[in-house]
Design a protein around this motif. Structure first.
Motif, short mmCIF file in Angstrom:
data_model
loop_
_atom_site.label_atom_id
_atom_site.label_comp_id
_atom_site.label_asym_id
_atom_site.label_seq_id
_atom_site.Cartn_x
_atom_site.Cartn_y
_atom_site.Cartn_z
N TYR A 1 -4.29 5.24 -14.30
CA TYR A 1 -3.27 3.80 -14.16
C TYR A 1 -4.33 2.71 -13.97
CZ TYR A 1 0.22 7.26 -13.09
OH TYR A 1 1.09 8.17 -12.82
N SER A 2 -4.11 1.65 -14.76
CA SER A 2 -4.98 0.40 -14.65
C SER A 2 -4.42 -0.26 -13.85
CB SER A 2 -5.00 -0.46 -15.94
OG SER A 2 -3.61 -0.69 -16.34
N ILE A 3 -2.90 -0.22 -13.57
CA ILE A 3 -2.26 -1.00 -12.33
C ILE A 3 -1.30 0.11 -11.99
CG2 ILE A 3 -0.38 -2.66 -11.92
CD1 ILE A 3 -1.51 -4.19 -14.10
N LEU A 4 -1.34 0.21 -10.37
CA LEU A 4 -0.66 1.11 -9.63
C LEU A 4 0.80 0.37 -9.27
CD1 LEU A 4 -2.91 2.81 -7.41
CD2 LEU A 4 -1.97 3.70 -9.57
N LYS A 5 2.06 0.83 -9.81
CA LYS A 5 3.24 0.40 -9.28
C LYS A 5 3.82 1.49 -8.34
CE LYS A 5 4.30 -1.76 -13.67
NZ LYS A 5 5.10 -2.23 -14.90
N ILE A 6 4.08 0.74 -7.16
CA ILE A 6 4.08 1.75 -5.98
C ILE A 6 5.51 1.11 -5.12
CG2 ILE A 6 3.38 2.70 -3.76
CD1 ILE A 6 0.68 2.23 -4.81
N CYS A 7 6.28 2.07 -4.82
CA CYS A 7 7.29 1.99 -3.81
C CYS A 7 7.41 2.68 -2.53
CB CYS A 7 8.80 1.94 -4.49
SG CYS A 7 9.35 3.45 -5.02
N GLY A 8 8.09 2.30 -1.44
CA GLY A 8 8.08 3.21 -0.31
C GLY A 8 8.55 2.29 0.73
N GLN A 9 8.33 2.85 2.10
CA GLN A 9 8.82 2.35 3.31
C GLN A 9 7.58 1.56 3.98
OE1 GLN A 9 10.29 4.39 7.43
NE2 GLN A 9 11.47 5.12 5.54
N LEU A 10 8.12 0.36 4.20
CA LEU A 10 6.99 -0.69 4.38
C LEU A 10 7.25 -0.89 6.03
CD1 LEU A 10 4.52 -2.56 3.55
CD2 LEU A 10 6.25 -4.20 3.92
N LYS A 11 6.06 -0.40 6.83
CA LYS A 11 6.09 -0.93 8.41
C LYS A 11 5.02 -1.97 8.46
CE LYS A 11 8.58 2.84 9.78
NZ LYS A 11 9.51 2.81 10.23
N ASN A 12 5.75 -2.91 9.27
CA ASN A 12 4.96 -4.30 9.96
C ASN A 12 5.18 -4.25 11.22
OD1 ASN A 12 4.03 -6.83 10.06
ND2 ASN A 12 5.98 -7.72 9.35
N TYR A 13 4.00 -3.81 11.85
CA TYR A 13 3.77 -3.85 13.16
C TYR A 13 3.11 -5.23 13.93
CZ TYR A 13 4.75 0.97 12.66
OH TYR A 13 5.26 2.00 12.42
N GLY A 14 2.98 -6.42 13.26
CA GLY A 14 2.65 -7.64 13.57
C GLY A 14 1.45 -8.06 12.73
N ILE A 15 1.19 -9.27 12.79
CA ILE A 15 0.12 -10.04 11.89
C ILE A 15 -1.40 -9.40 12.24
CG2 ILE A 15 1.26 -12.27 11.68
CD1 ILE A 15 -0.24 -13.34 13.69
N ASP A 16 -1.62 -8.86 13.38
CA ASP A 16 -2.94 -8.45 13.69
C ASP A 16 -3.05 -6.83 13.45
OD1 ASP A 16 -3.97 -10.72 14.70
OD2 ASP A 16 -3.15 -10.54 16.49
N SER A 17 -1.94 -6.47 12.77
CA SER A 17 -2.08 -4.90 12.50
C SER A 17 -2.15 -4.90 10.92
CB SER A 17 -0.97 -4.42 12.83
OG SER A 17 -1.04 -4.04 14.46
N ASP A 18 -2.47 -3.63 10.47
CA ASP A 18 -2.22 -3.33 9.04
C ASP A 18 -1.05 -2.91 8.65
OD1 ASP A 18 -5.26 -3.52 9.07
OD2 ASP A 18 -5.49 -1.36 8.51
N LEU A 19 -0.53 -3.29 7.41
CA LEU A 19 0.83 -2.76 6.78
C LEU A 19 0.61 -1.37 6.63
CD1 LEU A 19 1.47 -5.92 4.83
CD2 LEU A 19 2.54 -5.29 6.86
N TYR A 20 1.61 -0.86 6.58
CA TYR A 20 1.81 0.75 6.36
C TYR A 20 2.80 1.13 5.40
CZ TYR A 20 -1.46 1.66 10.24
OH TYR A 20 -2.47 1.70 11.06
N LEU A 21 2.62 1.71 4.06
CA LEU A 21 3.56 1.95 3.37
C LEU A 21 3.61 3.43 3.58
CD1 LEU A 21 5.50 0.61 1.19
CD2 LEU A 21 3.90 1.28 -0.54
N LEU A 22 4.79 4.10 3.76
CA LEU A 22 5.21 5.23 3.81
C LEU A 22 6.02 6.01 3.02
CD1 LEU A 22 5.56 5.13 7.77
CD2 LEU A 22 3.36 5.32 6.51
N GLU A 23 6.14 7.25 2.73
CA GLU A 23 6.71 7.88 1.72
C GLU A 23 6.68 7.38 0.43
OE1 GLU A 23 10.51 8.52 3.43
OE2 GLU A 23 9.99 9.20 5.15
N SER A 24 5.38 6.98 -0.16
CA SER A 24 5.15 6.24 -1.06
C SER A 24 5.26 7.11 -2.51
CB SER A 24 3.78 5.64 -1.19
OG SER A 24 3.57 4.87 -0.04
N GLU A 25 5.73 6.46 -3.54
CA GLU A 25 5.96 6.89 -4.94
C GLU A 25 5.34 6.09 -5.81
OE1 GLU A 25 9.72 8.20 -5.37
OE2 GLU A 25 9.98 9.54 -4.00
#
Length: 198
Positions: free
Chosen positions: A171-195
């Motif tokens: 893939y030249s571009i990855l199109k991904i969907c999943g469950q986004l977890k946002n724990y605040g501006i100083d933390s990384d974002l987490y995309l879980l159960e991604s497809e």
């Protein structure tokens, strides 16, 4: 029921400060408060017509990083049983409108379902510990007008990591969907159960 909304800044210093005095008055441990809520520089609180806290929003440098209560934590101020008048004794407060409170409340969502994004550049981070595979993709995206690190985890319904079943080089571009977890501006974002999307 007529609600009230007040906002106040937290004191920067510990000893002799309003926050230290307030926690002592409540019988709360200052270090425990700092561990759980020490990043917060301002609070915005919704009160019932009886002056009891209902909902609360925490800020850091003007960004909403916390809203309580949620499914896991009762609000700090709600749990304290303090009234609006009690807080006025300890802090210099400003009155806010319901619309301002609601706007800030809705601006922070810890979980966003069916979140979709497209990425071109990423790193494949191999993370295997005790024969468990925690590997993920790591990239940077623009989220709510901020550049944020995003960690992307692929798993099946049983929770097994399925990242090795993908050939990302196709893939030249990855199109991904999943469950986004946002724990605040100083933390990384987490995309879980991604497809990967077609």
């Amino acid at each position: 029921m007529k609600k009230k909304y007040i906002q106040f800044a937290m004191p920067k210093e510990c000893n002799g400060s309003s926050m230290y005095d307030l926690l002592s008055h409540l019988g709360e441990d200052y270090m425990r408060y700092m561990s759980d809520f020490g990043e917060i520089t301002e609070w915005l609180i919704e009160f019932s017509d009886f002056g009891k806290p209902i909902r609360e929003v925490g800020f850091k440098r003007g960004e909403v990083i916390l809203k309580l209560p949620d499914n896991e934590i009762v609000g700090f101020w709600q749990n304290s049983k303090l009234t609006e008048n009690d807080l006025r004794m300890f802090f210099k407060v400003s009155i806010k409108s319901e619309s301002i409170f609601q706007e800030n409340w809705e601006s922070f969502e810890k979980t966003i379902y069916n979140f979709q994004t497209e990425i071109k550049k990423y790193r494949y981070v191999i993370n295997i510990d005790d024969n468990e595979d925690y590997s993920y993709l790591k990239t940077i995206i623009k989220f709510k007008d901020k550049r944020r690190v995003l960690r992307i985890y692929f798993s099946n319904k049983e929770g097994d990591n399925t990242i090795q079943s993908y050939n990302f080089f196709n893939y030249s571009i990855l199109k991904i969907c999943g469950q986004l977890k946002n724990y605040g501006i100083d933390s990384d974002l987490y995309l879980l159960e991604s497809e990967l999307m077609d």
